[in-house]
Design a protein around this motif. Structure first.
Motif, PDB file in Angstrom:
ATOM      1  N   TYR A   1     -31.789 -29.218 -21.380  1.00  0.00           N
ATOM      2  CA  TYR A   1     -31.975 -28.525 -22.651  1.00  0.00           C
ATOM      3  C   TYR A   1     -33.100 -27.496 -22.619  1.00  0.00           C
ATOM      4  CZ  TYR A   1     -28.877 -32.217 -24.239  1.00  0.00           C
ATOM      5  OH  TYR A   1     -27.813 -33.074 -24.394  1.00  0.00           O
TER       6      TYR A   1
ATOM      7  N   ARG B   1     -27.530 -28.081 -29.847  1.00  0.00           N
ATOM      8  CA  ARG B   1     -26.722 -28.380 -28.661  1.00  0.00           C
ATOM      9  C   ARG B   1     -27.137 -29.670 -27.961  1.00  0.00           C
ATOM     10  NH1 ARG B   1     -28.543 -26.250 -23.551  1.00  0.00           N
ATOM     11  NH2 ARG B   1     -30.603 -25.297 -23.689  1.00  0.00           N
TER      12      ARG B   1
ATOM     13  N   ASP C   1     -30.069 -23.191 -32.733  1.00  0.00           N
ATOM     14  CA  ASP C   1     -29.011 -23.351 -31.739  1.00  0.00           C
ATOM     15  C   ASP C   1     -29.455 -24.264 -30.604  1.00  0.00           C
ATOM     16  OD1 ASP C   1     -27.267 -21.749 -33.152  1.00  0.00           O
ATOM     17  OD2 ASP C   1     -27.654 -19.954 -31.954  1.00  0.00           O
TER      18      ASP C   1
END
Length: 325
Positions: free
Chosen positions: A87, A130, A126
């Motif tokens: 990430y 995710r 965003d």
């Protein structure tokens, strides 16, 4: 999922910054006199990740890194320590990874922080959307993420995402004045984060800051605990008070000869959570966190000083303590 069950899962998603640490070598050298510096991973959230992984947990870091050699250095070190970097997002332009230059010399200790255009503040909605929250037991964040937008708003959004997934939130207050536009903004935002968390860890000065005066810090911690949270109120050499389920547990520390103050809180958090995951009582887990903090301040560097289980066991066997609070 309850807080304890979530921690027992040993799977954590961590929000906050990664950085580069440069520390004077050898131990005892002042930065201004150094001819050699060592470099390694730094940044509070990255340190927590490294500490957790070393103690047998899983940790994924959610942050932004700079599109340059220093950003890639941090990612490489995270991966070297076994942290999940899925990430991480690389950001171009003039944003830069945080840099800390400090010494392994506790007297008149100096820590010079470079955070102009800090890339970790560029985490967006965003980025947090995710994340697969169902893959983790608990969310951890350090307070620095809330100092600026867009990371402030996106991290509160991550809190909402975690709640929707049934995940508890663990909050290290980690107040760094140099990151904030004003003390008033910091107090309001950090208090909001505390209200939204299940486990809150901070020192007496940080709770006092949130409450409007250090003399009010313990009352603030008790107020948060009364709302059903677990709160750990650290007091430096005086140990800690853990407030949970209507009880107050006082614990001491493991005295060591410190070479720096950096990394103590990060190591405490990793040791605490790993201890709970290993089935220790909350009191014993807090003591394990205190031992980990002592280990880190007695060695140069932060992430490289985070102990393994074998190093922790050896430390406990060789050191008297804890002190009696």
């Amino acid at each position: 999922m309850s807080l304890i069950d979530a921690i027992i899962s040993r799977k954590f998603v961590v929000f906050g910054r990664a950085g580069m640490d440069m520390f004077a070598d050898p131990v005892g050298t002042k930065s201004e006199l150094a001819e050699t510096f060592r470099a390694d991973l730094g940044g509070s959230s990255a340190n927590i990740c490294a500490g957790l992984v070393k103690l047998g947990c899983e940790a994924a870091l959610v942050t932004s890194i700079s599109d340059d050699a220093v950003g890639r250095f941090a990612q490489n070190r995270l991966e070297r320590y076994g942290v999940n970097t899925r990430y991480l997002r690389t950001v171009g332009g003039e944003y830069r990874l945080s840099l800390a230059v400090y010494e392994s010399c506790i007297e008149d200790f100096q820590n010079v922080i470079y955070r102009n255009g800090a890339v970790d503040f560029q985490v967006t909605n965003d980025d947090v959307d995710r994340v697969d929250y169902n893959a983790f037991g608990a969310l951890i964040t350090a307070g620095t993420v809330f100092a600026s937008e867009p990371s402030r708003g996106s991290t509160f959004r991550a809190f909402d995402n975690a709640r929707a997934a049934g995940m508890p939130v663990i909050f290290d207050i980690d107040y760094r004045p140099y990151s904030w536009p004003s003390p008033e903004v910091a107090a309001e935002v950090l208090s909001r984060a505390g209200d939204a968390s299940d486990l809150i860890v901070g020192n007496d000065e940080e709770f006092g800051f949130m409450a409007g005066g250090i003399e009010k810090g313990l009352s603030k911690a008790r107020e948060l605990a009364a709302s059903g949270k677990m709160v750990i109120y650290k007091m430096g050499e005086d140990g800690a008070i853990t407030l949970a389920d209507g009880a107050e547990i006082r614990t001491g520390i493991y005295p060591v000869t410190a070479v720096k103050p950096n990394g103590a809180g990060d190591s405490f958090m990793a040791g605490l959570l790993a201890g709970i995951a290993d089935g220790l009582s909350v009191k014993d887990a807090v003591l394990q966190g205190s031992a980990c903090a002592s280990i880190v301040v007695s060695q140069p560097g932060c992430a490289p000083a985070m102990p393994t289980p074998a190093e922790l066991e050896a430390f406990l066997a060789a050191h008297a303590g804890p002190t009696h609070p």
